[in-house]
Write an enzyme that holds these catalytic residues in place. Sequence first.
Site, PDB file in Angstrom:
ATOM      1  N   HIS A  49      -7.700 -33.781 -21.041  1.00 28.63           N
ATOM      2  CA  HIS A  49      -6.471 -32.908 -21.079  1.00 28.63           C
ATOM      3  C   HIS A  49      -6.904 -31.531 -21.257  1.00 28.63           C
ATOM      4  O   HIS A  49      -6.492 -30.719 -20.496  1.00 28.63           O
ATOM      5  CB  HIS A  49      -5.583 -33.367 -22.388  1.00 28.63           C
ATOM      6  CG  HIS A  49      -4.313 -32.460 -22.558  1.00 28.63           C
ATOM      7  ND1 HIS A  49      -3.412 -32.764 -22.130  1.00 28.63           N
ATOM      8  CD2 HIS A  49      -4.261 -31.361 -23.193  1.00 28.63           C
ATOM      9  CE1 HIS A  49      -2.234 -31.872 -22.339  1.00 28.63           C
ATOM     10  NE2 HIS A  49      -2.815 -30.814 -23.183  1.00 28.63           N
ATOM     11  N   GLU A  50      -7.744 -31.265 -22.057  1.00 31.47           N
ATOM     12  CA  GLU A  50      -8.112 -29.797 -22.535  1.00 31.47           C
ATOM     13  C   GLU A  50      -9.099 -29.303 -21.085  1.00 31.47           C
ATOM     14  O   GLU A  50      -9.047 -28.208 -20.844  1.00 31.47           O
ATOM     15  CB  GLU A  50      -9.048 -29.777 -23.581  1.00 31.47           C
ATOM     16  CG  GLU A  50      -8.259 -30.218 -24.914  1.00 31.47           C
ATOM     17  CD  GLU A  50      -6.972 -29.028 -24.803  1.00 31.47           C
ATOM     18  OE1 GLU A  50      -7.005 -28.115 -24.530  1.00 31.47           O
ATOM     19  OE2 GLU A  50      -6.071 -29.870 -25.615  1.00 31.47           O
ATOM     20  N   HIS A  88      -7.165 -27.803 -18.675  1.00 29.55           N
ATOM     21  CA  HIS A  88      -6.855 -26.350 -18.770  1.00 29.55           C
ATOM     22  C   HIS A  88      -7.963 -25.461 -18.438  1.00 29.55           C
ATOM     23  O   HIS A  88      -7.858 -24.418 -17.786  1.00 29.55           O
ATOM     24  CB  HIS A  88      -6.382 -26.202 -20.298  1.00 29.55           C
ATOM     25  CG  HIS A  88      -5.066 -26.784 -20.961  1.00 29.55           C
ATOM     26  ND1 HIS A  88      -4.035 -26.529 -20.077  1.00 29.55           N
ATOM     27  CD2 HIS A  88      -4.861 -27.545 -21.967  1.00 29.55           C
ATOM     28  CE1 HIS A  88      -2.919 -27.174 -20.987  1.00 29.55           C
ATOM     29  NE2 HIS A  88      -3.611 -27.632 -21.763  1.00 29.55           N
ATOM     30  N   ASP A 135       0.459 -27.144 -19.987  1.00 22.25           N
ATOM     31  CA  ASP A 135       1.037 -28.308 -20.420  1.00 22.25           C
ATOM     32  C   ASP A 135       2.444 -28.696 -19.968  1.00 22.25           C
ATOM     33  O   ASP A 135       3.123 -27.671 -19.585  1.00 22.25           O
ATOM     34  CB  ASP A 135       1.232 -28.085 -22.075  1.00 22.25           C
ATOM     35  CG  ASP A 135       0.104 -28.053 -22.851  1.00 22.25           C
ATOM     36  OD1 ASP A 135      -0.894 -28.889 -22.331  1.00 22.25           O
ATOM     37  OD2 ASP A 135      -0.245 -27.495 -23.707  1.00 22.25           O
TER      38      ASP A 135
END
Length: 905
Positions: free
Chosen positions: A155-156, A159, A166
Amino acid sequence: MVLSLKAILFVALHLLPGMKSSMVNLNNNGYDGMVIAINPSVPEDEKLIQNIKEMVIEASTYLFHATKRRVYFRNVSILIPLTWKSKSEYLMPKQESYDQADVIVANPYLKYGDDPYTLQYGQCGEKGQYIHFTPNFLLTNNLPIYGSRGRVFVHEWAHLRWGVFDEYNVNQPFYISRKNTIEATRCSTHITGINVVFKECRGNSCITRQCRRDSKTGLYEAKCTFIPEKSQTTRDSIMFMQSLDSVTEFCTAETHNTEAPNLQNKMCNSRSTWDIIMNSEDFQNASPMTGTDPPPHPTFSLLKSKQRVVCLVLDKSGSMSLEDRLFRMNQAAELYLIQIIEKGSLTGMVTFESSATIQNYLTEITDHNAYEKIIANLPQAAGGGTSICSGLRAGFQAIIHSNQNTSGSEIVLLTDGEDDNISLCFEEVKKSGSVIHTIALGPSAAKELEILSNMTGGHRFYANKDINGLIDAFSRISSRSGSITQQAIQLESKALNITGEKWINGTVPVDSTIGNDTFFVVTWTIQKPEIILQDPKGTKYKTSDFKENKLNIRSARLQIPGTAETGTWTYSLLNKHAKSQMLTVTVTTRARSPTTLPVIATAHMSQSTTHYPSPMIVYAQVSQGFLPVLGINVTAIIETEDGHQVILELWDNGAGADTVKNDGIYSRYFTDYHGNGRYSLKVHAQAKNNMARLSLRQQQNKALYIPGYVENGKIILNPPRPEVKDDKAEAEIEDFSRLTSGGSFTVSGAPPAGNHTHVFPPGKITDLEAKVKEDHIQLSWTAPGKVLDKGKANSYIIRISKCFLDLREDFDNAALVNTSRLIPKEAGSIEHFEFKLEPFKIENGTKFYIAIQAIHEANVTSEVSNIAQAIKFIPPQDSSVPALGITITATSLAIWGLALILSIF
């Protein structure tokens, strides 16, 4: 073999898109060169290293399947801090450092800061700065809250690497859909759950009730919470809730929820995360791997940070005699050796022209005598040609001769000369493992100079007409170890052109986070001025207290004994000469104590190179620890090769170039190009009149904290997360001043100077809000400029529809609102506009969608804004709802809902 200059240029231009110079590259579907660095303040713990390895191994497999067999992690370096014990398996780092790491492991500044997050403030598709995990997150079981650590890492990583955002929104957890249903903000909408309000909890059970609708917004009340079902069938999306077992993919164009009021839709024009990922540089040439076998597990290298090794490589060729360059270089180098470089560092010096001379082998900076030995050898005369490679080779020799390895060492290379043979040592530089910081002095410095810093992860600076430019550049080259309390902080850097026999006064605030090792330095061009310095308690220091260097480099300094007094320091300078002369004042200091985190400012451009007419963005981050500092004045000074300066006020308003409001990242578009070549950036951050405040809120762009799940009809709650109450969300912070260099950037294809405004459109409006009041719609937004976020737009186009897709896909044909009485304000101002809903019929439940464009006087229009939604909602007479009486196994609950704003991005 010497690499071709063309190949080196290509590599260099792609290594340093902004402040960070990540060493990660993608080869044959595998990521190489990722650096995970542990902060020196983290206590030694073998389990931490083991858990990092396990997290990355799991993340690699999850990432491989999430990207449809396209990418995985091949090799990873874990950087062990110098504060940990040495072990035989720890290797020597090369360019790897804490400051340039892709992932940092560091304690949060406050107790509630264990959420994993990514520092990400660029535009859609732009890389983030770093991922931050706390030791507590890595050492404790967070599985029910965030899902497995490997999933969180992916998830990170999305980014950080691909610049997606998000798909949830803590501040707007619900919205009204086109189907007139209230939906939780999520992607995809196939993720199921229930919406409840918790009435009371006793022991291990809670009573809930249905959520009521707010009479003003038509949405659920603020305390309403979405609780997802534990068992799901949908496979997306990782950027919403990677903790769900079924979630293994990113949202695609087919599953993406364009209506959700989240940052992904706002920043990426409602495009799906998979669409952005597939358009990234990584995926242009990354085809899915054939076969069915999983990729190999990542390999890990454990690297131990070492004592800092720095060698100054200084140009003393003939051209350095021009414009006082040799004097200015010596003034800046002296300041660096005495005030900036950390105690305990090993430091050497080389000078060069057609050939090079080792002036000092490595000396450990322990006391006054140590740096005096180096300063004594600063060059006093200029002459000869320019051989940069000779200087670099001598720098490597000085390091090796002192029984140190060039790997992980730093070289500060300063030159003003042209050199056609600089590419001959590129391969040597690459193999050395050294970090090269480059300072280009004057417009004739070798054009390929920055390739050295780009390929090694070093800083790059340019100094010319700004007499303080060299001092500012040297002041920025501090330790890369992550020990912020040891680093020098620049409070003032001012150049003052004072007429003959005139006084000039100034002030410098010293706040309570700093004051150790404080220096005031004055330089002059003709004659030493009269100096008076007064501390906040009235103690005065005079000219005789300022020590002058024996080498006559027109510089005098005063080291404040002990810890500098907190408050406003006042200085006065008298030019005793009959003619005007340039005086400079520089003030540096360090943290007040090893346990006091100082307020710091860093700055950089969105790119290190640009081709006109592409706009660039100036970024400045002001923080204390990991907490943003808000409400301050941040000014960027950008200087061209011909000495032209552009002064730009930076904003943290969440509009224009600024991604998120009140996150301590101050931003602004830069479009005032004046010719080609190098430009320098300097940023001044000031807190005045007790207006500054420290934000205690959670970071953006993070893994979502899940309050609980629905399992077999029951809500199973996770342990409570410490929350910041609204009345304690900000803390006061005293007045301060910080000054930092943002390095240099290079411009090509620009006209010599003049008016380029017709090239750039007005900025896109991203914060349009709408609400219905009786038979009117009220709008508000932040005004863009005529040129992106500068000046005033000529006019606005506002269109309205009852259909969301009319505005999103066919804005030009939607109904036009009469804006003849709407006169645009200056960029950054808040606009308000109200209009009557004619000829629309308004009934209870009627929804309207509104969007806006700004127009340049040359008929150049901005992009269409976010699409705002307004609804006419009349609450029922009896809004009471009986409690559902659901029993909950729980301890407590972290409430998501905050103030709701009806806005669809």
